[in-house]
Design a protein around this motif. Structure first.
Motif, short mmCIF file in Angstrom:
data_model
loop_
_atom_site.label_atom_id
_atom_site.label_comp_id
_atom_site.label_asym_id
_atom_site.label_seq_id
_atom_site.Cartn_x
_atom_site.Cartn_y
_atom_site.Cartn_z
N LEU A 129 -13.87 8.00 -7.54
CA LEU A 129 -12.23 8.80 -8.40
C LEU A 129 -11.19 8.84 -7.03
CD1 LEU A 129 -13.57 11.35 -9.77
CD2 LEU A 129 -12.47 9.79 -10.85
N ILE A 130 -11.89 8.82 -5.85
CA ILE A 130 -10.53 8.26 -5.53
C ILE A 130 -10.53 6.80 -3.84
CG2 ILE A 130 -10.18 9.27 -2.66
CD1 ILE A 130 -11.35 12.26 -3.49
N ALA A 131 -11.73 6.85 -2.86
CA ALA A 131 -12.48 5.50 -2.09
C ALA A 131 -11.41 4.19 -3.07
CB ALA A 131 -14.01 5.29 -1.68
N ILE A 132 -12.47 3.64 -4.48
CA ILE A 132 -12.39 2.73 -4.84
C ILE A 132 -10.90 2.64 -5.48
CG2 ILE A 132 -13.37 1.14 -7.16
CD1 ILE A 132 -16.12 2.10 -6.54
N PRO A 133 -10.53 3.83 -6.09
CA PRO A 133 -8.54 3.24 -6.41
C PRO A 133 -7.86 2.97 -5.19
CG PRO A 133 -9.39 5.21 -7.46
CD PRO A 133 -10.73 4.86 -6.63
N LEU A 134 -8.33 4.42 -3.89
CA LEU A 134 -7.51 3.85 -2.99
C LEU A 134 -7.54 2.66 -2.51
CD1 LEU A 134 -7.71 7.40 -0.69
CD2 LEU A 134 -5.60 6.04 -2.05
N ALA A 135 -8.41 1.51 -2.29
CA ALA A 135 -8.72 0.55 -1.94
C ALA A 135 -8.28 -0.77 -2.93
CB ALA A 135 -9.91 0.23 -1.98
N LEU A 136 -8.27 -0.21 -4.24
CA LEU A 136 -7.53 -1.40 -5.39
C LEU A 136 -6.04 -0.99 -4.74
CD1 LEU A 136 -10.18 -0.86 -8.23
CD2 LEU A 136 -9.86 -3.28 -6.86
N ILE A 137 -5.63 0.00 -4.33
CA ILE A 137 -4.16 -0.33 -3.55
C ILE A 137 -3.51 -0.63 -2.81
CG2 ILE A 137 -1.99 1.72 -4.13
CD1 ILE A 137 -3.42 3.82 -5.78
N VAL A 138 -4.43 -0.50 -1.56
CA VAL A 138 -4.15 -0.82 -0.55
C VAL A 138 -4.31 -2.54 -0.62
CG1 VAL A 138 -5.38 -1.34 1.68
CG2 VAL A 138 -4.67 0.79 1.36
N LEU A 139 -5.46 -3.15 -1.07
CA LEU A 139 -5.50 -4.35 -1.47
C LEU A 139 -4.58 -5.20 -2.62
CD1 LEU A 139 -7.33 -7.35 -0.69
CD2 LEU A 139 -8.55 -6.50 -3.60
N GLY A 140 -3.85 -4.89 -3.30
CA GLY A 140 -2.46 -5.11 -4.37
C GLY A 140 -1.74 -4.86 -3.71
N ALA A 141 -1.13 -4.03 -2.87
CA ALA A 141 0.03 -4.14 -1.49
C ALA A 141 -0.20 -4.60 -1.07
CB ALA A 141 0.00 -3.01 -1.18
N GLY A 142 -1.30 -5.14 -0.23
CA GLY A 142 -1.19 -6.46 0.40
C GLY A 142 -1.26 -7.57 0.15
N ILE A 143 -1.72 -8.18 -0.99
CA ILE A 143 -1.46 -9.09 -1.65
C ILE A 143 0.58 -8.98 -2.07
CG2 ILE A 143 -2.52 -10.61 -3.74
CD1 ILE A 143 -4.73 -9.71 -3.95
N ALA A 144 0.52 -8.22 -2.65
CA ALA A 144 2.04 -8.26 -2.43
C ALA A 144 2.64 -8.01 -1.64
CB ALA A 144 2.70 -6.82 -3.63
N TRP A 145 2.60 -7.76 -0.31
CA TRP A 145 3.87 -8.26 0.38
C TRP A 145 2.96 -9.43 1.23
CZ3 TRP A 145 1.27 -9.11 6.20
CH2 TRP A 145 2.26 -8.87 6.87
N ARG A 146 2.31 -10.11 1.38
CA ARG A 146 1.87 -11.74 1.66
C ARG A 146 2.75 -13.04 0.87
NH1 ARG A 146 -3.85 -13.45 3.23
NH2 ARG A 146 -3.07 -15.33 3.41
N ARG A 147 3.09 -11.84 -0.24
CA ARG A 147 3.58 -13.04 -1.22
C ARG A 147 4.65 -13.64 -1.16
NH1 ARG A 147 0.21 -12.43 -7.27
NH2 ARG A 147 -1.52 -13.43 -7.03
N ARG A 148 5.87 -11.73 -0.61
CA ARG A 148 6.56 -12.06 -0.09
C ARG A 148 7.40 -12.49 0.94
NH1 ARG A 148 8.03 -5.07 -1.81
NH2 ARG A 148 7.86 -5.95 -4.08
N ARG A 149 6.22 -12.51 1.94
CA ARG A 149 6.69 -12.98 3.08
C ARG A 149 6.76 -14.27 2.66
NH1 ARG A 149 3.55 -11.65 8.60
NH2 ARG A 149 5.65 -12.95 9.31
N ARG A 150 6.13 -15.14 1.93
CA ARG A 150 6.66 -16.43 1.41
C ARG A 150 7.79 -16.80 1.27
NH1 ARG A 150 0.54 -17.64 -1.23
NH2 ARG A 150 -1.00 -17.30 0.19
#
Length: 448
Positions: free
Chosen positions: A427-448
């Motif tokens: 309920l906490i760790a896995i959803p947070l991990a997915l949110i962080v992973l998604g935010a990281g992927i979105a940030w890298r795509r914007r830098r390109r």
């Protein structure tokens, strides 16, 4: 040369494959790798099969529609692995309803096991325990001797009159139960080696010597089935009732529940649920009891008394007569001493046997004998209930004690700390991990 080697290799491979296919069609080999070998028969069941030399026939009177035939075939297949001459066949009971009624088959059908001219019925549900118990009864062999008290208007074990028990006892005869008459005017007591004595609804008062012979038989550790009726309390059987610690209550038990099943006579008690006992364990068939006498336990005794037949809340003991040709006027009159239900009318009694040759003594008292008569035997589960009563009295209710062999991984045992950790992770760790992973992927795509 290489081409020849390839063709030779292919020919050898095809020959080996064909040989394996040929052998597999004539010889089978099965391996059970499940935990505790739960996909195979228990050693207790295999031992029962070894005690049955010769062919065994299992006949399933089951409709071809529905999953029951496949389920039964899967269970019996385990037995055929250990005993190849055990054969399974199916009969559609709808094709011959008269024969099905003669065998007492109704509802979802039945499974009959036949061996050397004898047969046993497998109770529902069809599983290894019930099927192995039926096979054990067949393997034991030897007739069981049941003596029917005669001479005072009792129901006859071989009679064909409507009130007699000939049809039912003839079916039990196929299971190795042999009946003999017992007339106390011709014999001093119950013969030795009698497994069970039946007193089936006498019409006339029993002589004092007959009642005393039955009481002595009980004191010596004998098993007894007593089918009594309304107004049977004045037939001189009070000493027998005292020996059992029970009483036959006055009046006729009436029950309005039968009207929901289109049974118009309130004196016919209809049951679909039963108090828990070994006789009624897993039993769900509807049974009909005409002209029932309620029973009561009236004194402390060394018998363990357990009711297994009980009327509904809408029942009571009626003292007045009922005329079914006239509009029903039956009503509850507590001012006259009538008793309101639920009321017991079937008792199972057991105790440590007074006889050193036996470990347990059993008795059954039922306030109605019509349910096993030739007239009413084919109604609902009357026959099946009667068989259960005799099995329990003769000690055949449980013969093969199979251990539980469930899979070890079907239940997960977690402590509260482990449950809290899993809750936090999902309920906490896995959803947070997915949110962080998604935010990281979105940030890298914007830098390109």
């Amino acid at each position: 040369m290489r081409r020849v080697d390839r063709w030779l290799f292919l020919g050898v491979l095809l020959a080996i494959t064909g040989g394996l296919g040929f052998l597999s069609s004539r010889h089978t080999w099965t391996a059970d790798w499940t935990h505790g070998a739960r996909a195979s028969l228990a050693p207790e069941s295999v031992a029962v099969l070894r005690a049955l030399p010769g062919p065994v026939a299992v006949v399933g009177y089951l409709s071809p529609t529905g999953p029951l035939r496949e389920q039964v075939a899967a269970i019996v297949e385990r037995y055929t692995r250990a005993k190849p001459d055990l054969a399974l066949s199916f009969v559609d009971p709808d094709l011959d309803p008269a024969a099905s009624r003669q065998l007492g088959i109704s509802g979802d059908g039945a499974l009959l096991v036949r061996y050397r001219g004898r047969e046993e019925r497998v109770e529902s549900p069809v599983n290894e325990r019930n099927l192995s118990n039926a096979l054990e009864r067949l393997a034991r062999g030897g007739d069981r001797l049941v003596a029917f008290v005669t001479g005072d208007g009792e129901r006859q074990a071989d009679g064909r009159a409507n009130a007699d028990l000939g049809v039912f006892m003839s079916q039990l005869g196929k299971r190795g139960i042999r009946t003999v008459p017992l007339n106390f005017s011709q014999t001093q007591g119950v013969p030795d080696h009698t497994d069970l004595v039946v007193l089936a609804s006498p019409l006339a008062a029993l002589p004092a010597r007959s009642v005393q012979a039955l009481v002595d038989y009980l004191h010596d550790g004998g098993n007894l089935l007593w089918l009594t009726e309304p107004s049977n309390d004045d037939l001189g059987t009070a000493p027998l009732a005292d020996a059992l610690g029970i009483r036959v209550l006055p009046g006729v038990l009436v029950d309005g529940q039968g009207s929901t099943l289109n049974v118009q006579d309130p004196r016919i008690v209809v049951l679909g649920a039963y108090p828990f006992h070994a006789i009624t364990r897993g039993f769900r068939d509807t049974t009909l009891f005409p002209q029932v006498a309620a029973l009561a336990q009236v004194s402390a005794h060394d018998w363990a008394v357990v009711p297994f037949l009980r009327s509904g809340e809408r029942s009571w003991t009626a003292f007045g007569g009922i005329d079914n040709d006239q509009p029903s006027t039956v009503a509850f009159h507590p001012e006259n001493g009538e008793l309101k239900g639920p009321l017991d009318f079937g008792f199972a009694l057991n105790r440590l046997s007074p006889s050193p040759a036996k470990s347990e003594q059993r008795a059954v008292v039922i306030g109605d004998g019509d349910f096993l008569s030739n007239t009413y035997l084919g109604n609902g589960g009357n026959r099946a209930l009667g068989e259960r009563v005799f099995d329990w009295l003769l000690g055949d209710d449980v013969l093969v004690d199979l251990p539980s062999r469930g899979a070890p991984d079907r239940v997960i045992a977690l402590s509260q700390d482990g449950l809290n950790a899993l809750t936090a992770a999902f309920l906490i760790a896995i959803p947070l991990a997915l949110i962080v992973l998604g935010a990281g992927i979105a940030w890298r795509r914007r830098r390109r």
